[in-house]
Design an enzyme around this catalytic site. Structure first.
Site, PDB file in Angstrom:
ATOM      1  N   LYS A   1       0.828  -1.221   0.000  1.00  0.00           N
ATOM      2  CA  LYS A   1       0.000   0.000   0.000  1.00  0.00           C
ATOM      3  C   LYS A   1       0.857   1.262   0.000  1.00  0.00           C
ATOM      4  O   LYS A   1       2.046   1.236   0.297  1.00  0.00           O
ATOM      5  CB  LYS A   1      -0.974  -0.037   1.172  1.00  0.00           C
ATOM      6  CG  LYS A   1      -2.112  -1.022   0.894  1.00  0.00           C
ATOM      7  CD  LYS A   1      -3.273  -0.886   1.808  1.00  0.00           C
ATOM      8  CE  LYS A   1      -4.390  -1.849   1.365  1.00  0.00           C
ATOM      9  NZ  LYS A   1      -5.400  -2.053   2.384  1.00  0.00           N
TER      10      LYS A   1
ATOM     11  N   ARG B   1      -3.310  -9.863   5.269  1.00  0.00           N
ATOM     12  CA  ARG B   1      -3.756  -9.993   3.871  1.00  0.00           C
ATOM     13  C   ARG B   1      -2.623  -9.489   2.980  1.00  0.00           C
ATOM     14  O   ARG B   1      -2.241  -8.323   3.073  1.00  0.00           O
ATOM     15  CB  ARG B   1      -5.030  -9.166   3.680  1.00  0.00           C
ATOM     16  CG  ARG B   1      -5.612  -9.235   2.280  1.00  0.00           C
ATOM     17  CD  ARG B   1      -6.903  -8.422   2.193  1.00  0.00           C
ATOM     18  NE  ARG B   1      -7.500  -8.509   0.882  1.00  0.00           N
ATOM     19  CZ  ARG B   1      -7.184  -7.730  -0.143  1.00  0.00           C
ATOM     20  NH1 ARG B   1      -6.284  -6.784  -0.003  1.00  0.00           N
ATOM     21  NH2 ARG B   1      -7.779  -7.880  -1.308  1.00  0.00           N
TER      22      ARG B   1
HETATM   23  C1  9MG Z   1     -10.051  -5.630  -0.558  1.00  0.00           C
HETATM   24  N1  9MG Z   1      -9.110  -4.970   0.322  1.00  0.00           N
HETATM   25  C2  9MG Z   1      -8.200  -4.020  -0.033  1.00  0.00           C
HETATM   26  N2  9MG Z   1      -7.520  -3.623   1.062  1.00  0.00           N
HETATM   27  C3  9MG Z   1      -8.001  -4.346   2.105  1.00  0.00           C
HETATM   28  C4  9MG Z   1      -7.702  -4.386   3.468  1.00  0.00           C
HETATM   29  O1  9MG Z   1      -6.796  -3.592   4.007  1.00  0.00           O
HETATM   30  N3  9MG Z   1      -8.397  -5.241   4.245  1.00  0.00           N
HETATM   31  C5  9MG Z   1      -9.352  -6.038   3.718  1.00  0.00           C
HETATM   32  N4  9MG Z   1     -10.002  -6.865   4.561  1.00  0.00           N
HETATM   33  N5  9MG Z   1      -9.679  -6.039   2.426  1.00  0.00           N
HETATM   34  C6  9MG Z   1      -9.014  -5.190   1.630  1.00  0.00           C
END
Ligand code: 9MG
Length: 282
Positions: A230, A264
């Site tokens: 990110k 994630r």
């Molecule tokens: C789909 N998506 C994109 N960024 C995310 C994040 O930080 N958390 C979750 N749960 N989904 C995300």
């Protein structure tokens, strides 16, 4: 001292969130968007997605998060039909792959179809606020990830503002958990997510990261952290998105160190290795 949580029930799977049997879980990102594929369209996309999923399984993924709409700031939304055409063939092809399947969507219609097709988890960046979202998931046994997002993906990064970001994100998540329990959804199916990078400045993101423990404690639920590649990582390292692996690994470890139970990520193999070393050293 980590907060003790009950196991998380995610469809066909039950993951320990505390104690000896717990280890941080890795959710691998499987984006089914045209720009994820060399032909820029549907041709070949199923094959490419399945091969990526196979690779993630070999690398030790715990949950595969299938998404048909990009949530990058400023990216245009896709129609319901287009989203279904992207994700449903992948869900049907992977449902017996031996790993928990998650669908990344905020559309109740996609949630319903995905549940029928056999997904184990719904990951909603909109925190199940769309009309019909709670009804769509209520009768299933799917795990539910409630994410916080200020505004929506097209506007979220336009000068995000908070008085106290930790208190406001916590209040939002607590309210959504309360609303879910009110319609009969069991807490054992829910995890929370502060939504790193969505409607947050770099400072907001790092304040939330440092306060994962407080968020989890005040909500009483395990937290999923999504920091992989990110812009907050780019802001600190000065690296473009394709060179954020080291920063993303450090962020995943920092999240887990602060108590996150699920990370994630795009880079499954590297994250699994980093977490193994972190656990061996803990
Ligand atoms: C789909 N998506 C994109 N960024 C995310 C994040 O930080 N958390 C979750 N749960 N989904 C995300």
């Amino acid at each position: 001292m980590q907060t003790v949580f009950a196991p998380l029930h995610v469809g066909r799977y039950c993951f320990p969130m505390s104690g000896e049997a717990h280890r941080p879980l890795v959710m691998g990102i499987l984006n089914i968007t045209p720009n994820s594929f060399s032909d820029g369209g549907h041709f070949n996309s199923l094959e490419v997605a399945l091969s990526r999923a196979e690779q993630m399984i070999a690398e030790g993924v715990d949950i595969i998060d299938i998404g048909g709409e990009s949530t990058r700031p400023g990216v245009a939304p896709v129609s319901l039909q287009e989203e279904l055409e992207r994700v449903m063939p992948v869900i049907y092809a992977l449902r017996d792959c031996g790993k928990a399947l998650s669908i990344d969507t905020y559309k109740p219609e996609v949630m319903r179809e995905a549940i029928v097709a056999g997904v184990d988890m719904i990951n909603d960046i909109n925190g199940f606020r769309a009309e019909g979202a709670l009804t769509a998931v209520n009768d299933s046994d799917c795990g539910l990830c409630i994410m916080h997002m200020q505004k929506d993906p097209t506007t979220m990064q336009e000068a995000p503002q908070y008085g106290d970001v930790v208190a406001e994100v916590t209040a939002f998540l607590r309210q959504r958990v309360f609303d879910m329990e009110n319609v009969g959804i069991s807490r054992e199916r829910i995890c929370i997510d502060p939504g790193f990078g969505v409607g947050k400045t770099v400072e907001h993101n790092f304040t939330l990261l440092k306060n994962i423990g407080r968020l989890q404690q005040e909500c009483g639920l395990p937290l999923l952290a999504g920091l992989s590649r990110k812009s907050a990582i780019g802001a600190i390292t000065g690296k473009p998105v394709d060179r954020r692996l080291a920063g993303s690994l450090a962020a995943a470890l920092a999240a887990v160190m602060h108590g996150a139970r699920i990370v994630r990520v795009h880079d499954v193999a590297e994250t699994v290795d980093a977490l193994k070393i972190w656990q061996a050293a803990a």
